[in-house]
Design a protein around this motif. Structure first.
Motif, mmCIF file in Angstrom:
data_model
loop_
_atom_site.group_PDB
_atom_site.id
_atom_site.type_symbol
_atom_site.label_atom_id
_atom_site.label_comp_id
_atom_site.label_asym_id
_atom_site.label_seq_id
_atom_site.Cartn_x
_atom_site.Cartn_y
_atom_site.Cartn_z
ATOM 1 N N PRO A 196 36.249 -42.054 79.518
ATOM 2 C CA PRO A 196 35.576 -41.370 80.641
ATOM 3 C C PRO A 196 35.615 -42.181 81.947
ATOM 4 C CG PRO A 196 34.240 -41.225 78.652
ATOM 5 C CD PRO A 196 35.351 -42.207 78.351
ATOM 6 N N ASP A 211 31.997 -37.583 83.140
ATOM 7 C CA ASP A 211 32.848 -38.766 83.275
ATOM 8 C C ASP A 211 32.266 -39.710 84.314
ATOM 9 O OD1 ASP A 211 33.776 -37.997 85.972
ATOM 10 O OD2 ASP A 211 34.561 -36.277 84.872
ATOM 11 N N TYR A 226 28.606 -40.126 78.798
ATOM 12 C CA TYR A 226 29.552 -40.937 78.013
ATOM 13 C C TYR A 226 29.318 -40.723 76.514
ATOM 14 C CZ TYR A 226 31.682 -43.617 81.860
ATOM 15 O OH TYR A 226 32.402 -43.984 82.977
#
Ligand code: TMP
Ligand code: ASP
Length: 240
Positions: A196, A211, A226
């Protein structure tokens, strides 16, 4: 233990044998060429495991990578490569620097995937570079450039499908490639990480960012995003 190299998000240590490197993923996050810094608790664990799963998936689908195996929550073993000093960016929709540079709204679908290159050079701010200049600077050979473009587009097709099955849309991402010594010469393999930190992933339907843009743009819910990406990556999927 003596470090081979320490970057913004990872540390490389000598591996158990020649030609092998141990990569440790840190929680440190930076953005805007290191001007913004913070810790994202658990990020290293997520990025290590997401990268490992994606490298294994790509290898299984014919993309050569530097990945060997996971060692622990935050560490993986990889083949030592000579990094090609280019950031290879693939875009499916306009976002980030592409939107700023050309004045187009974020989210506009591009008619076909675009491969862009930036020179990996923090002092210069990783400037965009075109093929001719990369060749003129001797950063790579013509055949290497063709191979990198081919692999980047193949990775895009594979990852778009992979994330779509997890209800995430792959907007864009950055790859790095390296040269591996082989019997026949030197082969180009996918290196660095795919996480990410290095992709834009939007929730399908809502477009919610999942992300590093949550960190770059102070959107909150960074750790949660995440963790959610890791959860979906680890989800069993019969077709991948
Ligand atoms: P950009 O739109 O800011 O150029 O970013 C394109 C993609 O590359 C995005 O998915 C984030 C990723 N990226 C990195 O992995 N490292 C970087 O240093 C930058 C600027 C972007
Ligand atoms: N990681 C990069 C930096 O620190 C930029 C980014 O991902 O936005 O400069």
């Amino acid at each position: 233990m003596e470090k081979l190299y320490e970057g913004k998000a990872k540390v490389m240590y000598p591996g158990p044998e020649r030609g092998v490197v141990r990569v440790y993923f840190k929680d440190d996050a930076t953005a805007f060429n290191g001007q913004k810094r913070a810790q994202i608790p658990g990020k290293g664990v997520v990025n290590n495991q997401v990268s490992a799963a994606l490298f294994a998936y790509l290898e299984a689908h014919g993309v050569p990578t530097h990945f060997i195996r996971l060692l622990s929550e935050r560490e993986m073993l990889v083949k030592q490569v000579e990094i090609v000093p280019l950031e290879v960016i693939v875009r499916n929709r306009a976002a980030g620097s592409f939107s700023r540079r050309y004045g187009v709204e974020e989210g506009r679908v591009l008619p076909h995937p675009l491969v862009e290159f930036s020179l990996k050079n923090d002092a210069l701010g990783d400037p965009l570079i075109y093929d001719g200049a990369a060749l003129a600077l001797g950063l790579l050979t013509g055949p290497e450039l063709s191979r990198i473009k081919e692999l980047a587009l193949k990775v895009n097709a594979l990852l778009k499908e992979y994330f779509a099955q997890r209800h995430l849309e792959l907007i864009d991402f950055k790859l790095e490639f390296g040269r591996l010594p082989t019997d026949e010469g030197r082969a180009i393999v996918l290196a660095d990480e795919i996480s990410p930190d290095t992709m834009r992933l939007w929730e399908m339907g809502t477009g919610e960012k999942m992300d590093k843009d949550r960190f770059r743009r102070d959107l909150g819910g960074v750790e949660e995003a995440y963790q959610e990406v890791l959860r979906r990556v680890l989800q069993a999927q019969p077709s991948t």
